[in-house]
Write a protein that holds these residues in place. Structure first.
Motif, PDB file in Angstrom:
ATOM      1  N   LYS A   6       0.857  -1.177   0.000  1.00 37.30           N
ATOM      2  CA  LYS A   6       0.000   0.000   0.000  1.00 37.30           C
ATOM      3  C   LYS A   6       0.894   1.228   0.000  1.00 37.30           C
ATOM      4  CE  LYS A   6      -4.344   1.581   2.002  1.00 37.30           C
ATOM      5  NZ  LYS A   6      -5.321   1.376   3.100  1.00 37.30           N
ATOM      6  N   LEU A   7       0.710   2.094  -0.988  1.00 38.08           N
ATOM      7  CA  LEU A   7       1.543   3.282  -1.130  1.00 38.08           C
ATOM      8  C   LEU A   7       0.644   4.489  -1.336  1.00 38.08           C
ATOM      9  CD1 LEU A   7       4.376   4.579  -1.492  1.00 38.08           C
ATOM     10  CD2 LEU A   7       4.171   4.067  -3.935  1.00 38.08           C
ATOM     11  N   HIS A   8       0.731   5.439  -0.406  1.00 35.92           N
ATOM     12  CA  HIS A   8      -0.060   6.669  -0.488  1.00 35.92           C
ATOM     13  C   HIS A   8      -1.543   6.373  -0.687  1.00 35.92           C
ATOM     14  CE1 HIS A   8       3.946   8.445  -2.142  1.00 35.92           C
ATOM     15  NE2 HIS A   8       3.953   8.348  -0.827  1.00 35.92           N
ATOM     16  N   GLY A   9      -2.014   5.334   0.014  1.00 34.13           N
ATOM     17  CA  GLY A   9      -3.429   5.010  -0.028  1.00 34.13           C
ATOM     18  C   GLY A   9      -3.854   4.094  -1.160  1.00 34.13           C
ATOM     19  N   HIS A  10      -2.913   3.720  -2.034  1.00 39.26           N
ATOM     20  CA  HIS A  10      -3.234   2.864  -3.170  1.00 39.26           C
ATOM     21  C   HIS A  10      -2.687   1.453  -2.947  1.00 39.26           C
ATOM     22  CE1 HIS A  10      -4.585   6.228  -5.662  1.00 39.26           C
ATOM     23  NE2 HIS A  10      -3.507   6.887  -5.290  1.00 39.26           N
ATOM     24  N   ARG A  11      -3.484   0.447  -3.276  1.00 38.88           N
ATOM     25  CA  ARG A  11      -2.997  -0.925  -3.278  1.00 38.88           C
ATOM     26  C   ARG A  11      -2.274  -1.187  -4.596  1.00 38.88           C
ATOM     27  NH1 ARG A  11      -7.617  -5.074  -1.038  1.00 38.88           N
ATOM     28  NH2 ARG A  11      -8.100  -4.011   0.917  1.00 38.88           N
ATOM     29  N   ILE A  12      -1.078  -1.763  -4.504  1.00 40.79           N
ATOM     30  CA  ILE A  12      -0.289  -2.057  -5.691  1.00 40.79           C
ATOM     31  C   ILE A  12       0.259  -3.472  -5.585  1.00 40.79           C
ATOM     32  CG2 ILE A  12       1.731  -1.410  -7.069  1.00 40.79           C
ATOM     33  CD1 ILE A  12       1.497   1.410  -5.873  1.00 40.79           C
ATOM     34  N   ASN A  13       0.020  -4.277  -6.611  1.00 45.09           N
ATOM     35  CA  ASN A  13       0.642  -5.598  -6.699  1.00 45.09           C
ATOM     36  C   ASN A  13       1.925  -5.424  -7.500  1.00 45.09           C
ATOM     37  OD1 ASN A  13       1.456  -8.237  -7.359  1.00 45.09           O
ATOM     38  ND2 ASN A  13      -0.642  -8.980  -7.211  1.00 45.09           N
ATOM     39  N   LEU A  14       3.068  -5.607  -6.857  1.00 48.25           N
ATOM     40  CA  LEU A  14       4.351  -5.379  -7.513  1.00 48.25           C
ATOM     41  C   LEU A  14       4.533  -6.278  -8.730  1.00 48.25           C
ATOM     42  CD1 LEU A  14       6.635  -5.007  -4.363  1.00 48.25           C
ATOM     43  CD2 LEU A  14       5.649  -3.186  -5.767  1.00 48.25           C
ATOM     44  N   ALA A  15       3.938  -7.466  -8.697  1.00 52.22           N
ATOM     45  CA  ALA A  15       4.050  -8.379  -9.830  1.00 52.22           C
ATOM     46  C   ALA A  15       3.390  -7.791 -11.078  1.00 52.22           C
ATOM     47  CB  ALA A  15       3.424  -9.727  -9.488  1.00 52.22           C
ATOM     48  N   ASP A  16       2.312  -7.018 -10.905  1.00 53.47           N
ATOM     49  CA  ASP A  16       1.650  -6.384 -12.047  1.00 53.47           C
ATOM     50  C   ASP A  16       2.556  -5.343 -12.690  1.00 53.47           C
ATOM     51  OD1 ASP A  16      -0.585  -7.913 -11.574  1.00 53.47           O
ATOM     52  OD2 ASP A  16      -1.665  -6.333 -10.490  1.00 53.47           O
ATOM     53  N   VAL A  17       3.286  -4.588 -11.866  1.00 53.45           N
ATOM     54  CA  VAL A  17       4.197  -3.569 -12.402  1.00 53.45           C
ATOM     55  C   VAL A  17       5.351  -4.242 -13.133  1.00 53.45           C
ATOM     56  CG1 VAL A  17       5.593  -1.542 -11.844  1.00 53.45           C
ATOM     57  CG2 VAL A  17       3.566  -2.063 -10.467  1.00 53.45           C
ATOM     58  N   GLU A  18       5.894  -5.312 -12.555  1.00 57.51           N
ATOM     59  CA  GLU A  18       6.992  -6.035 -13.203  1.00 57.51           C
ATOM     60  C   GLU A  18       6.561  -6.615 -14.541  1.00 57.51           C
ATOM     61  OE1 GLU A  18       9.223  -7.413  -9.059  1.00 57.51           O
ATOM     62  OE2 GLU A  18       8.034  -8.846 -10.215  1.00 57.51           O
ATOM     63  N   SER A  19       5.353  -7.165 -14.599  1.00 62.68           N
ATOM     64  CA  SER A  19       4.841  -7.733 -15.843  1.00 62.68           C
ATOM     65  C   SER A  19       4.727  -6.660 -16.920  1.00 62.68           C
ATOM     66  CB  SER A  19       3.483  -8.385 -15.594  1.00 62.68           C
ATOM     67  OG  SER A  19       2.944  -8.898 -16.788  1.00 62.68           O
ATOM     68  N   ALA A  20       4.228  -5.491 -16.539  1.00 68.07           N
ATOM     69  CA  ALA A  20       4.115  -4.395 -17.501  1.00 68.07           C
ATOM     70  C   ALA A  20       5.495  -3.932 -17.971  1.00 68.07           C
ATOM     71  CB  ALA A  20       3.348  -3.229 -16.877  1.00 68.07           C
ATOM     72  N   LEU A  21       6.449  -3.897 -17.045  1.00 70.45           N
ATOM     73  CA  LEU A  21       7.810  -3.477 -17.402  1.00 70.45           C
ATOM     74  C   LEU A  21       8.449  -4.440 -18.385  1.00 70.45           C
ATOM     75  CD1 LEU A  21       9.743  -2.099 -14.290  1.00 70.45           C
ATOM     76  CD2 LEU A  21       9.671  -1.144 -16.588  1.00 70.45           C
TER      77      LEU A  21
END
Length: 223
Positions: free
Chosen positions: A142-157
């Motif tokens: 959770k960052l600045h009130g947002h839920r983030i799945n790090l795996a989703d960011v890695e997949s997009a990268l």
């Protein structure tokens, strides 16, 4: 507007969401002596606040992080581990638990094992009558009130041209996400990768700090 004058006369401060850091509690206490600081925690699926606790000096001096509190009235918290053991996955049971995820039966089956019961995916430990948060089972943050799945960011990268592999984590000071990429490691290439990612993901999911490595050479840039 919250001013220094307002802090001096404020009697209680109630914070809901993430674990309140010891440094922030110390700062608030210094600026507003006598202020009662109450933290409440919980997920959206549990109508947010399922625990509460008033901060005290013992919490600040203890070696472990501040507790997330005691279960609130009408809510039962449990893990597979017993008191003092663990950590275990925290399950919330009670009237505050929502009905589930509309149109997502697979996620529903994993997270809602029974009526009015929700598996949070959080590791937690009970010590005495207080609960302590000890991280996530998955790679969700959770960052600045947002839920983030790090795996989703890695997949997009990894879909960005020139990037062979990517690892994303949270900056130690929680200033934003960090991306470590193999391939396309020059500062200009990292900026282009950030620009492309910003067209695919919401702004809060785009890493702020970028590190690229090729042949053991490291370059860094801030986006």
């Amino acid at each position: 507007v919250l001013t220094r004058a307002a802090l001096r006369v404020l009697k209680s401060w109630v914070v809901c969401g993430e674990v309140l850091s010891k440094s922030l509690v110390e700062t608030l206490g210094t600026r507003s002596p006598g202020l009662g600081i109450f933290s409440t925690c919980g997920p959206t699926e549990g109508t947010v606040a399922v625990t509460s606790v008033e901060s005290c000096r013992a919490h600040l001096e203890a070696p472990q992080p501040r507790p997330i509190g005691r279960a609130r009235k009408g809510t039962r918290l449990a893990t597979a581990a017993g008191s003092g053991e663990g950590p275990g996955e925290l399950t919330i049971t009670g009237r505050s638990v929502g009905l589930g995820y509309l149109g997502d039966p697979d996620r529903q089956a994993l997270a809602f094992p029974g009526s009015s019961s929700y598996r949070t995916g959080d590791w937690a430990r009970k010590m005495g009558d207080l609960w302590y948060f000890e991280g996530r089972k998955d790679r969700e943050i959770k960052l600045h009130g947002h839920r983030i799945n790090l795996a989703d960011v890695e997949s997009a990268l990894q879909s960005v041209a020139g990037i062979e592999e990517a690892v994303v984590d949270l900056h130690p000071a929680k200033r934003g996400l960090r991306a470590f990429v193999l391939g396309g490691s020059a500062p200009d290439a990292l900026r282009r990768a950030a620009q492309q990612l910003s067209r695919q993901l919401p702004a809060y999911m785009v890493p702020r700090f970028w590190f690229g490595t090729v042949a053991f050479q490291l370059h860094a840039t801030t986006q």
